[in-house]
Structure formats: C-alpha cells, structure tokens
Design an enzyme around this catalytic site. Sequence first.
Site, PDB file in Angstrom:
ATOM      1  CE  LYS A 340     -11.084  23.751 -39.815  1.00  0.00           C
ATOM      2  NZ  LYS A 340      -9.671  23.550 -39.478  1.00  0.00           N
ATOM      3  NE  ARG A 383      -9.009  18.524 -44.752  1.00  0.00           N
ATOM      4  CZ  ARG A 383     -10.144  18.528 -44.042  1.00  0.00           C
ATOM      5  NH1 ARG A 383     -10.643  19.668 -43.586  1.00  0.00           N
ATOM      6  NH2 ARG A 383     -10.773  17.388 -43.787  1.00  0.00           N
TER       7      ARG A 383
END
Length: 401
Positions: A340, A383
């Site tokens: 991210k 995740r």
Amino acid sequence: MQFVVRRILNQNIVNEIEKIGFSQSYLDFGVLKHKFLNIKIYNLKPEVSTIIKQTALSLGCDAAVHKGVLDHSIENSDLILSGSISQFEAIVEKLKKQQFSLTKISDEISAQIEIFKTDNFTCCKKKFRPKIMGVLNVTEDSFSDGGLFLNPKNAVSHALQMVKEGGDIIDIGAESTRPNAEIIPSGVEIERLTPVVRDLKRELACSDIKISIDTRNADTARAMANLGADIINDISGLAHDKNMPAAIKETGVDVVIMHSRGTPKNMDKLCTYKNVVDEVYLELLDRVQNAIDRGIQPHKIIIDPGFGFAKNNEQNFELLKRVEEFKSLGFPILTGLSRKRFVKSALDNVSDNVPKSPDNEALDDLTSHLSFYFALKKIDIIRVHNVAKTKQALDLAAHLI
C-alpha cells in the site's frame, strides 16, 4: 550487600512468576495481581465519572478524567482506568451496587477483562500463530498485479502456489479497490470469479484452506458462497449493498467487516479525524453492532481497521502503532497493508539510496517486517501478496511469542 533489580515486561510476567517458584495451585489467581490493563470509557456524565473514579482510587486503581468533572463545567468526560486485573475485578463488584446504570458499565468492564485474559493467558498455554491470507486479484487494474491473473488457469495456479508457500486463506477479488478505481458490476465480478472459485475449491477439497471473496456486492457473495466460499471480505463494512447483511446471514459464511469511509472513488477526501484511533474504533463498533442487529452471528465476524482506506500516511501509522487496542472489540483482527501507498512512503523517506518508485520486491520486504510486528502483537490474520516472505517472517516471530 549489592541488590540487583530489573524490569519485567507485562507479557512475560506469567513465566517469570512461575520460574521463581510461586505456588502452582495459586498461579492462575496470583498472576491477576501482576497483569495490568488500561481501559477507556467514553462519554460519561460528571457524577458517573466521579463515582467510578472514587471507586477505582479506593481499590488502588488509577483513574483519569477531564479537569472539568470536578466543578461540573463540562457535560461529559471520557475516563481512563489503569490497574491490575484483580483490582478491575474488585471495581466491577463495587459498581454493580451503584446507581446511574453502573451495572451496565460493570458488565462492559467485565467483558474487557475477559478479552484481556484470553489474549494474555490462553495464548501463553498454546502457541499462537497468525493465519496468512494470500491476495489473488482477478482484475484488470489492481495497483500492483492488475491483469496478471485474469486468466482462470493462471489464477488457480497462483493460488495453489500461495498455498504451497504457507497460505491459510486465499482472498480472491474481481474489483479493484485502489483509490479512484471504477465500480465493477456484480455480474462482471461473478463472471470473473466463478471459474476460479469452482476450480480452486475442487483442488483444495481435501485441505482445510479457506477461500475468501473480496466483494461489496450481495449477489456476488451469494453466488460465491453457493460455490463453497468460506468468507466474504467486504471493504465497505457492509455499507455498500444494503442486502449484504442478509446474504451473510442466510449463507452462513464468515465475514470481514472493514473500516472505511465513502468509496474508492472519493475516500482520499474523507481523512478528517480528530482522534483517528477513537473514531475508527467507534465507527467499526457501530458497523459490527449493525451486523449483529441484522442477524449475523458474532462468532462469524472478523474486523479490519482498514489501513489505507480514508486514512492518510500519518493516520495509518498511528493505527499501526495501536492496532492491539482493536482487540477490545472482541473479534479476530485482520490486517491488510501489503504494497500500500503508506508502506511505500516509508521506503521513500528512509534514504536517498532507496528508489523513489520501489518495485514489489522492496515493498514485500517491508511488508514482511510489518507481518513480523503483527505476529508479536498477536493479530489473527495477515493479508499479503507475498506469502513466502510472510511465512518466513512468521516462522521467526514464532520463537518470540
């Protein structure tokens, strides 16, 4: 005579008390006096704050309230209590006998004590290890791997490779949720997901590997549950599709309720928080309660603080530092920050020698470090895109938990 004194960390106190020869028959009760907890109670009337504070202080517990509680110059105050578990249990007993609905508050404190005990004592008796959720995007435009696994055969092959590398859950998504991403109709999602889920379910028939579906759409959730999916991972926190709670309830799948605001199209404009941890916590609590009110069983719920969704870099790192506090909600926690933007920002700021546009390998290295951190914090599900590197980090962390 020379005396030697050292500090013992809270998480190590059980083993240390046992090692000095403390009575085994008294151990479970005795350690409650040595395990310390801090809790926050929101929005209390001054008179209620005063009763709780006085009760806490009388039992040797510390309490902090707004300075205006003393002269009633404010309408409400938050309150922070700090003390040992045995002190908290004594507070609970005293509050049960008070007025102003303090019995309800005592019940909530009791719930926090039980969550704390489970996290700090149960995990000492059995080895804790987070589950690895491997990301599989069957999309055209996901930010790091869009287009790579649109072909169902390639998608299934990649999923099986992640399982081989140590993945416990495969999270399959057919709609990109990167900032400014376009909405994908449920029909397109179902078309992309069906051959992958069908074939992967067949390949995993004799294993305990779970299949998760990353979707905001109730029709997609129903269709994939009918194909054997085990989990629905809804980044909207069940807010995007009003029929999603019913779909979760009726199919009986587990559900990840994530914190977010708005949609991928506008979420970057919704990063306004006075206290990001408080607000994310309370908004998640509201969404979880809504799910329960709609008939979803609590044991089916997993929560996700939503790193990167309607949060700027500073807010993401604040949530990262305090991620353990979300255990107070009483549900398993999933974290997803693989590749991210805010992870990339850390690389960009480290050194002039770090590439300004780091490749996935550099991001995966940093994600594995964060996965190590999450393991130490006893986060339940992590995740990631790179399962192999994550497993390596968790193997190392297992020696320290």
